[in-house]
Structure formats: C-alpha cells, structure tokens
Design a protein around this motif. Sequence first.
Motif, short mmCIF file in Angstrom:
data_model
loop_
_atom_site.label_atom_id
_atom_site.label_comp_id
_atom_site.label_asym_id
_atom_site.label_seq_id
_atom_site.Cartn_x
_atom_site.Cartn_y
_atom_site.Cartn_z
N GLU A 656 0.86 -1.18 0.00
CA GLU A 656 0.00 0.00 0.00
C GLU A 656 0.90 1.24 0.00
OE1 GLU A 656 -2.37 -0.44 3.46
OE2 GLU A 656 -3.37 -2.28 2.76
N ARG A 671 2.87 -1.58 4.52
CA ARG A 671 2.03 -2.78 4.62
C ARG A 671 1.94 -3.48 3.27
NH1 ARG A 671 -2.17 -4.35 8.07
NH2 ARG A 671 -3.84 -5.58 7.10
N LYS A 673 0.16 -5.78 0.60
CA LYS A 673 -1.27 -5.90 0.30
C LYS A 673 -1.81 -7.30 0.54
CE LYS A 673 -1.26 -2.28 -3.27
NZ LYS A 673 -1.44 -2.00 -4.72
N SER A 675 -0.61 -10.10 2.41
CA SER A 675 -0.58 -10.71 3.74
C SER A 675 -0.85 -9.76 4.88
CB SER A 675 0.80 -11.36 3.97
OG SER A 675 1.80 -10.33 3.96
N GLY A 676 -0.66 -8.49 4.66
CA GLY A 676 -0.79 -7.53 5.75
C GLY A 676 0.46 -7.40 6.59
N GLU A 678 3.85 -5.96 7.85
CA GLU A 678 4.30 -4.58 7.84
C GLU A 678 5.80 -4.49 8.08
OE1 GLU A 678 0.26 -2.37 9.49
OE2 GLU A 678 1.80 -3.01 10.93
N PRO A 691 1.49 -10.77 10.25
CA PRO A 691 0.18 -10.54 9.64
C PRO A 691 -0.94 -10.79 10.63
CG PRO A 691 1.07 -12.63 8.89
CD PRO A 691 2.16 -11.96 9.66
N ALA A 692 -1.97 -9.99 10.54
CA ALA A 692 -3.13 -10.17 11.43
C ALA A 692 -3.96 -11.38 11.01
CB ALA A 692 -3.99 -8.90 11.41
N ASP A 693 -3.92 -11.71 9.74
CA ASP A 693 -4.70 -12.84 9.22
C ASP A 693 -3.99 -14.15 9.57
OD1 ASP A 693 -6.14 -14.68 7.83
OD2 ASP A 693 -6.16 -13.56 5.94
N HIS A 696 -1.92 -16.52 7.09
CA HIS A 696 -0.55 -16.25 6.63
C HIS A 696 0.48 -16.45 7.74
CE1 HIS A 696 -1.97 -14.65 2.82
NE2 HIS A 696 -2.83 -13.88 3.48
#
Length: 749
Positions: A656, A671, A673, A675-676, A678, A691-693, A696
């Motif tokens: 991003e 960040r 895109k 996986s999130g 950072e 990653p928050a998800d 991943h």
Amino acid sequence: MKSYVTSYNGLFTRRAADTPVVERIEIPIIQRDYAQGRESNGVARIRSNFLDVLQKALETGTPLSLDFVYGDVVNGTLRPLDGQQRLTTLFLLHWYLAWRADRLEQQHGWKQFAYATRPSARRFCERLVKSKPPGDVNVRAWLEDQSWFLHTWQYDPTIQSMLVMLEAIHDRFVAVDSCAAWNRLVDADAPAISFHLLPIEQMGLSEDLYIKMNSRGKPLTIFENFKARFEQVLEGSCPERVEEFAQKVDGLWANLLWPYRDDGDGIVDDQFLRYFQFVTDLCAWHDGRLPSGDLTSLAESIYGTENDNAKTHVDFLIRCFDAWVDADISKVFSETFTLTPSPLDSEDTRKVVLFGLPNTATVNLFSACCFGQMRFSWPRTLFLYAVVLHRLHSTADFPGRLRMLRNLIEASSSEIRAEKMPALVADVRTLIVEGNLDGVSAFNQAQVADERLKATMLECAPALTRHLFHLEDHPLLRGCLAAFELDQAVFERRAKAFHKIFVNKNFSLLTAALLAAGDYSRSRNRRFYQFGSGSNPSQWRELLTGASRAHLTGTREILDRLLDAVAEHDGDGRSALEAFTSRWLAANVDSEGLDWRWYFVKYPTMRSGNSGIYVGLNGVLGYSVCMLDKSQMNSWYRDPYLTAIQRESGTPSAVEDPWFTGYETEPRRMRLKVSGIEIQCVPEGLQLHAPADPSHAEAFSRFCTAREIGPDLLLKVPKVVAANGYQLDAQDRVRLGAELMRALVDDGL
C-alpha cells in the motif's frame, strides 16, 4: 411658460389657469436608469445625504425646496427632462409613508408614476402601488417574495435601485411618526417638500433638448462629483491653486492619461482617480498615518484646512501629475525595469528585474496604477514611488539605488505590510533621494547590512559589478547574496559556477551534490531541517536567502565547497554535479559506515519531498526520518527509507502506497497488500510486524526461520562505531530491505 412651485402630489391638482394639467408622470425612454439606489460608496453617500434632508423636513415641518424640475407635458403626461432621480425617490417615499400610515387605499395622484425605459420597471411601479405589506416587515424581502415579482427583475438596474432605496427609506423612517410625516408630505397648502416645475411646451422629446438641459442619459460620474468636491476643499486650504488644478485636470493631465483610457467609454476618469489615490496614500504615509475611508473623505483630511501639511501635499500632488506631462511613459519604465534577467554574457545590467510577476504583466507601473493592477501590491507601490521621486529630484545613480531598493523589497516580505508603510515610504525617500543606507530602518536589516558589504566590495573591485548584478538577478536569489562569501579573489568563478548548476533541471542532482559536500541544511527549529527540494525552486530560495549572513555560515561554507569543485570541472553543470556525487559515494562506500547523508545521496527518491523539509526522531537526522511534502506534520508525508525500499524492490505495487501523518514519534509501517505484513524502519534495522490474518501466520513463521529473524522480528543491520561514537550501518539497509520485500512477495506474502 414660467415655472411654478408644487409638491409631488400637488402636481396632479391644477392650481391655476396658466398651469398644465398633469395626470401622470412617465420617465421617457431616453432617460437613464434610476441611479440613487446604486450600491457604491459614492452613491451611498449621496443617498444618505438626500434622505437626511427629506427626514428633517418631514419631522420638523421645515419647508424643503428641491430646485427645478424641467419637463415636457403632453396630453396630461409629464415627461421629465431633468429631475428624474428626485421624482423617483419622492414616488418611493410616498408609497412607503402611505403604507406605514395606512393611506394606500386613498386615491392620490402620486400613484400615477411609470418608467418607459423598459417594461419591467413600468410593471414593477404598477404592482408596487397596489401592494400593502403586512405590518412591520422587511420591505425588500417581502416584495421579492411576491408571486408577481419576476426572477428576471433581479437583473433590472432600475428595479434593483428602487429596492435599495426602499430599504434605505425604511431604515431612516421606521421610527418616524408616519401619520404626521404623511400629512406634511401631501399637505395641499404648505407641503414639507416642494420644487419648481418648469414645463416646456411644444419642443418634443428630441435628444438635442436633453443635451441642452445637460441630461444626456448618463449619470454624473464619480469623478465629476469628486472633482467638484475637491475644488471646494482647495478653496479652503489652497485657494491660489484651485484654478491651476481645474485647468490641468481638464487639460494637461487629461491629455497625459488619454493613452490609458478605457476602451468601452473612452474616458480617463477612473485612471485619474486611481493615480490620485496613489499620491494621496503617499501623503497620508508622509504624515505618519494610514490611509482610511473613501477617496473623498481621505482627500479632505489630507488636502483640507484641518491638515497642517495641506499646502505641501497639494504641491506634491500637482508635481506628481506634472512629472509625467510630455514624457514617453512607456519608454521610461521599459528602460528602467524588466521581467527577465539579461543574458549572462551581457555587459548591460542597468535594468532592474521585477520578480514574482506573470509574463503577461507590464513593467509600466504608471499604467498598472491607472488600471488598478497595483491594488494591495505594496512592492509595486514602493517601486512607482521611487520612480516618481527620481523624476521629481533628478536623483544621481538611480539604477544603482533602485537596484538596492529592489533587493531590500525582495528580502522584506515580513516587513512590508500596511501598518509599516509610513516608515517604508520614508526609507524609500532616504535611499532614492539621498542615496543613504544609514537611515534605512524599516526594511530587513540583515539585507541592509549585506547591501553595505556588497557596496564595499564593488568599491574595491568595480570589475566584479557585472558578475554581482547577474547573481543578484538570479530568480532564486533575488538580490540576496548572504549565501556567498564576498571574497574578491573567488567571487567571479563561484558566481559563474552557481549559474551553471542552479537551473531547474538540475535540482534533484543539486540536493545530492550539496549533501555530498556536507550537511547544508538549516534548522527551522529543534525538529525540522530545511534542505533544497528536487522539484520546488521556492525551497531553494528559502534555503539560500531566508536568513542573515551569520545564520547562513554553515550553508555558505558547503555551497562554496561545491562551487569550487564545479568551477574546476570542464563539462556542463549537470556532468559536474554527477562527477562530484559519484566521487563522494565511491569514497564513502567502504568508509566507517553509512550515515543518513550517504543514503540521501545514493537514492534520489529519498530527496523527492516537495518541501525539502525533514523531521528526525528526537531532533536527529538518522535512520528514522519523515520527509515532508508540505511544511507541517499534520499533512501527508513519506518515510524516505521505506519509500526507497519500495522503489528499489522492483515490486512497488505489492505494498500500500506508504503515506503517513502525525508526529515523528508515531511508528511508520509499510504494509504488504496480500498478507498484511508490515515493515518499519528503526535505527537498529528493519522491524517486521506479523500478519493479522492467521492464514498467513505459518508461512510468515517459516519465512523468518529461514532468514534467521528471531522472535523480535527484527532484521538487524550490521553496525560499526564511527569516530564520533555514533553507530552507523555497515551494510546498505535500503538494499537489504528491498531484498526482504522481494522475498516476501516471492513467497506469496
């Protein structure tokens, strides 16, 4: 037929056998629009004065005569040749008082009033006399809200003037006893307001008659009213100059201003008034006060009997106009000013460059003044004053003194403001007439001191004059040479080197080359550092001229270092900057470590901030830096290290776009895109954030293990301790970050 005295309402009652029968009033087509309701300062004053006398007459009963009304009475219709404005106002006053006194239903002749100038005005008058607003309302708003009030009437100047006059009448008469006022107004035997009607029989409505009666369909101009009033002012303070003024304003000065007449009407009234305003403002400043009020009021206070300096001011006014009589004004200014600097190989530097004006602007400041193009432009006002002083006093070395004034004006953006104009005007006179810098106190004092230093150098080395003037005329410097050592031995070659490299297409390279020469930044405060911008020339001007010579010492030393290197280079400016930068990078890549300067020189994107302003963590420029696009932290900005990593990775779209806002102490994370994940640049290296998800999480864990990134998720950059004790990067963190980002993308993260 001789005239007779009547009132407006009395017109419609035949008073004697030899007076004509008047059944209605009609403003003929050839007449102008109703003007007493126009919304301008001059008309507002006339309207207020007229209502003053009307109110006094109606409240006290003291008879008021409105002089003569001339007209042609045909078949019972009075068509006024002169008196239209007064009759229209009386018609509106009758309607207003009849409404307030509840007399609208009475049959009075005053209602028989119409405009033949246009159907809309005639229709408005017809509807007005039939309208009865409810109670104490806003008259204009109520009328405009009626179903019969057409939207297009807002463009009818007569209707709009009538509405303004009705508002003014309401404001003036709302507290007056309306019944008593109405009775005095329509009193058949002793009306409070009357006039002499002079009927003109069997002459028709030819335009020649209107011309003979001095009523040609045009209102008296503001200028004509002003001139009459000003001559009355002179009668009181300088009676011996009245005839001279009257003759010149209609003769020599009219001819002087004729080339500047308006295309539409071919008159020079506005041009005269604007130049008159300029001179009168100067007189006010000479008195040590600020001009205020409309021009008529100001002129009375400057040239009238209440001013002890009135005779001096009147003499100055007349001389300021006379100074241009028989002069080739355009040539005077074209030989004095220019908008573009002369070529560097030119020996002629006499013309003074005016900066900050569009290419379409004129250097003819007299013309600009006459056409109103100098409104609120204090610098051009001071320049025009300087030229006027030169013409009045035939000053010596005018180009040199004017150049000094230009330099002072350009350096004094904070000092040039309305409240300081009296002192600034005094400074201009001191400099232009006396050629003395010692008495100059209102302009920027650092620039005054620098002007003295430059003058001293040129006295010792006059051959450097051309080079100094060319440098002053550079659009980034605009007269300020505080960033240069005024050293006779090196000045010429450094000046030539400056011209060689300081061009727009070189700005990005300039930021690198100057950083290679040293930390040339200027501290704006404990956190903000000003550098040059790779894209914005104005930041270079701020950097090189926005402080005193003492405050620019560090910048000056580094600039001189670069200019000396450029002067020794045989190629053009661009190749000189590239060569200097490349040598520095090669010499420092294997040095004691890579500091922030090395990164900024190495990666152009880290120098791409539009403002040239950087903010370091804890006020230190290091590995945690904000690169501002504007000048404040509450706007969007970039992290130069993260931006460089993004660009160098070869996959910039995988993240991003990293823009940030807020204080420099807040974490800045780039960040990914997909996986999130950072990435954050910290002094120790590159800090990763999981990653928050959860989908991943396992892949990210394997990635960190494979690259020996510990639980703290910190990719450490190897360090060395420099001679000054600082820990510096031993490896290129931008390259390491780019490799890390590519690897994350390749792993599907």
